[in-house]
Design a protein around this motif. Structure first.
Motif, mmCIF file in Angstrom:
data_model
loop_
_atom_site.group_PDB
_atom_site.id
_atom_site.type_symbol
_atom_site.label_atom_id
_atom_site.label_comp_id
_atom_site.label_asym_id
_atom_site.label_seq_id
_atom_site.Cartn_x
_atom_site.Cartn_y
_atom_site.Cartn_z
ATOM 1 N N GLN A 1 32.313 35.942 40.714
ATOM 2 C CA GLN A 1 31.290 35.856 39.665
ATOM 3 C C GLN A 1 31.753 34.953 38.519
ATOM 4 O OE1 GLN A 1 28.244 37.580 40.534
ATOM 5 N NE2 GLN A 1 29.618 37.429 42.280
ATOM 6 N N GLN B 1 23.889 44.195 28.630
ATOM 7 C CA GLN B 1 22.494 43.944 28.972
ATOM 8 C C GLN B 1 21.640 43.816 27.720
ATOM 9 O OE1 GLN B 1 21.644 47.219 31.608
ATOM 10 N NE2 GLN B 1 22.505 46.181 33.386
ATOM 11 N N GLY C 1 20.659 35.589 39.449
ATOM 12 C CA GLY C 1 21.380 34.609 38.645
ATOM 13 C C GLY C 1 22.310 33.762 39.479
ATOM 14 N N GLY D 1 27.209 39.874 34.002
ATOM 15 C CA GLY D 1 26.904 41.302 33.979
ATOM 16 C C GLY D 1 27.352 42.001 35.252
ATOM 17 N N ASN D 2 27.381 41.266 36.376
ATOM 18 C CA ASN D 2 27.905 41.839 37.615
ATOM 19 C C ASN D 2 29.347 42.302 37.449
ATOM 20 O OD1 ASN D 2 25.536 41.486 39.010
ATOM 21 N ND2 ASN D 2 26.179 39.594 40.023
ATOM 22 N N GLY E 1 21.831 40.040 38.683
ATOM 23 C CA GLY E 1 22.988 39.176 38.866
ATOM 24 C C GLY E 1 22.905 38.357 40.133
ATOM 25 N N ALA F 1 23.472 37.167 33.469
ATOM 26 C CA ALA F 1 23.262 38.148 34.532
ATOM 27 C C ALA F 1 24.427 38.165 35.516
ATOM 28 C CB ALA F 1 21.952 37.852 35.269
ATOM 29 N N VAL F 2 24.953 36.984 35.837
ATOM 30 C CA VAL F 2 26.105 36.903 36.742
ATOM 31 C C VAL F 2 27.320 37.585 36.119
ATOM 32 C CG1 VAL F 2 27.770 35.315 37.779
ATOM 33 C CG2 VAL F 2 25.310 34.877 37.993
#
Length: 603
Positions: free
Chosen positions: A574, A512, A437, A536-537, A434, A533-534
């Protein structure tokens, strides 16, 4: 009736402590001088029993000061009544020595932090205006402790705001603990105080018994050790105004108590923890990472040279070693892997992210496009600085012993080692992906990933790094979640129970899995995998911290009260990055933009 009787007892105790110790600023009573540095150093290593374990006096002093003040030092006001102490800064042990041996002096230090004016009103001093996070002396707050206690109990039953209730409870506990420690090394102190420091080992060598405090030493201990300790305490009290005699008396007291510890391993553990406190590896690591960032910034603003990168790499390596050493020492002290509390998980995840960044920077230096190594090194140092500062801030917020014994549900060496460690490493990989990203989104919005071949290569390299890291994160999180189910089967008799923490772990795996599938199937390119990915943070943050804020479920032992504001701010940042990426994509799709940037990475 019981509360009023207890209040009168504590008030009489405080008055007696004043009579015994003298009051600074009163005519005819000389203001005490600072404790000699070598005396403080000897007391640092005095073994005491607190929070269910044996620890150095400095560790107890640090925790009590964090609980009361939110920081590790006391600023003595620049007031003539404090004599040579005026305007100085006291460390935790020097402050606790004043509490134990000069309670009237310590009671006048502005130590106790108060955030909310309503707490002052409850204490009966609401007319004092000193600004937010002002600090007050024990003598100012103690007369209102009964009202503070009643208000804290009311808030716990839902009769007040959560923040106010939490502050009142912490202030109440800090005041009570201070009163119990006051005069704890004075044999002729008030009978109702000084019973908060267990510093005398048990009478029978090797006995697994509670240690004795001053009151037990004076009343129920008649052994030879108790007699010698009483003699040495009297010598210390009599020598306070004579530095040479004080050094001799303190050395005799500390040596006697250390030699009486039934288990030599406890003394070694105390010395190791004292070394950890003196080195302060996590604070020093934050400074090392700051130096690395400054070196990289200087290299970016100045002439192109190799020394800024080398200096940054060296500073990052030093910070990483400090983090790893501190975590290793904590693991030795606890006899457990470094993942037993949320505080330790922050340290482990920070160390993992720094190590991942350093490894990726070394690969980028050999195989990556120009500038990729320094970019990744800056990310590594930045994550290290933020993580170390966050861990320190969270420890100050907690104000408790972070090395206290484990709760029973976590006291399982095998499962704790494999399940929690694997999940934490999954957090490391997911959060590092993340972070990569986030770097991609910012550089893309600034136009630094479009145009010539070098910039396009940088975009492809970042996209590949994000995808590979997410794949590692998926593998670790999946294995960790399965191991958690096996632990649950062993501890609770079922593999899966839709507990909030279990649901959070499942959410991470599913997100993921979506990201990795979208990338491998060609459904998204560099910008798309960066956005996934960001986002996902956000999923990881809620699974890691958010479910603990609920305080429900079988995983409620990890309750993280008070972290909601920080969690919301992080998730909002995010989401804002995702919006920035969306705006950048719209800008690139606008008429005329496509022709000017034909190689722009599309979602």
């Amino acid at each position: 009736m019981n509360r009023s009787r207890a209040t009168r007892r504590w008030s009489c105790a405080a008055l007696l402590a004043v009579v015994v110790s003298g009051v600074p600023g009163v005519p005819g009573v000389a203001a005490p001088a600072p404790w000699p540095a070598d005396v403080v150093a000897r007391f640092d290593g005095l073994p005491v029993q607190a929070y269910g374990r044996v620890q150095p006096l400095r560790a107890l002093a640090r925790v009590r000061l964090l609980q009361a003040s939110g920081r590790e030092s006391v600023e003595v006001p620049d007031d003539a009544r404090f004599g040579s102490l005026a305007g100085t800064r006291l460390g935790p042990t020097a402050w606790l020595l004043d509490v134990l041996l000069r309670p009237a002096l310590a009671n006048s230090y502005p130590v106790f932090v108060v955030d909310d004016a309503r707490a002052l009103e409850l204490a009966g001093i609401g007319d004092v205006q000193r600004g937010r996070r002002a600090r007050y002396a024990f003598d100012e707050l103690w007369p209102g402790v009964a009202r503070i206690e009643a208000a804290a109990a009311s808030a716990a039953r839902g009769g007040g705001g959560e923040r106010l209730g939490r502050q009142l409870a912490r202030l109440r506990d800090a005041l009570r603990d201070h009163a119990r420690l006051a005069g704890g090394l004075l044999l002729d102190g008030a009978a109702e105080t000084g019973d908060g420091l267990a510093f005398v080992p048990p009478e029978v060598p090797g006995a697994a018994a509670d240690w004795s405090d001053r009151s037990e030493l004076a009343s129920s201990r008649g052994d030879e050790l108790a007699r010698r300790v009483r003699e040495r305490l009297a010598a210390v009290a009599a020598a306070q105004d004579e530095p040479t005699a004080l050094r001799v008396a303190v050395a005799a007291l500390v040596d006697t108590l250390r030699d009486a510890v039934p288990d030599p391993g406890l003394v070694a553990s105390v010395d190791l923890e004292l070394r950890l406190l003196r080195v302060a590896p996590f604070e020093r690591a934050a400074w090392a990472f700051a130096v690395a960032l400054l070196a990289l910034l200087g290299g970016a603003l100045g002439r192109r040279a190799c020394w800024p990168g080398r200096a940054a790499a060296l500073a990052t390596g030093v910070g990483l070693m400090l983090l790893a050493w501190g975590i290793a020492v904590r693991s030795v002290l606890r006899g457990r892997p470094p993942v037993t509390t949320l505080y330790e998980s922050v340290l482990l995840v920070t160390t993992g992210c720094v190590a991942a960044g350093a490894w990726l920077a070394s690969r980028a230096r050999r195989r990556g496009p120009p500038g990729a190594a320094r970019l990744t090194l800056a990310l590594s140092a930045g994550l290290g600085a933020v993580g170390a500062l966050l861990a320190g801030r969270y420890e100050s917020f907690l104000g408790t012993d972070t090395l206290a014994p484990l709760q029973a549900v976590l006291d399982a060496d095998l499962w704790l080692s494999v399940h929690v460690t694997t999940v934490a490493l999954g957090y490391v990989a997911g959060l590092f992906a993340g972070a990569l990203g986030a770097v991609f989104v910012v550089l893309d919005a600034l136009g630094r990933l479009r145009g010539d071949e070098v910039r396009r290569a940088r975009a492809r390299w970042l996209g590949a790094a994000i995808g590979g890291t997410l794949l590692v994160a998926l593998a670790l999180t999946t294995v960790g979640t399965i191991l958690g189910g096996l632990w649950a089967q062993d501890a609770w008799g079922r593999f899966w129970g839709w507990d909030p923490k279990e649901n959070g772990a499942l959410a991470i795996v599913l997100w993921q899995l979506i990201a990795v599938h979208a990338r491998s199937a060609g459904l998204c390119r560099e910008r798309g995998i960066a956005v996934l990915a960001v986002l996902g943070n956000v999923v990881i943050a809620f699974a890691w911290w958010g479910v603990n804020l609920m305080g429900v479920g079988l995983h409620s032992y990890g309750f993280a009260t008070g972290a909601a504001d920080l969690l919301v701010a992080f998730c909002a940042s995010q989401l804002a990055l995702a919006v920035v990426a969306w705006v950048t994509a719209l800008r690139d799709e606008a008429p005329g933009a496509r022709q000017s940037t034909p190689s722009n990475p599309s979602p």
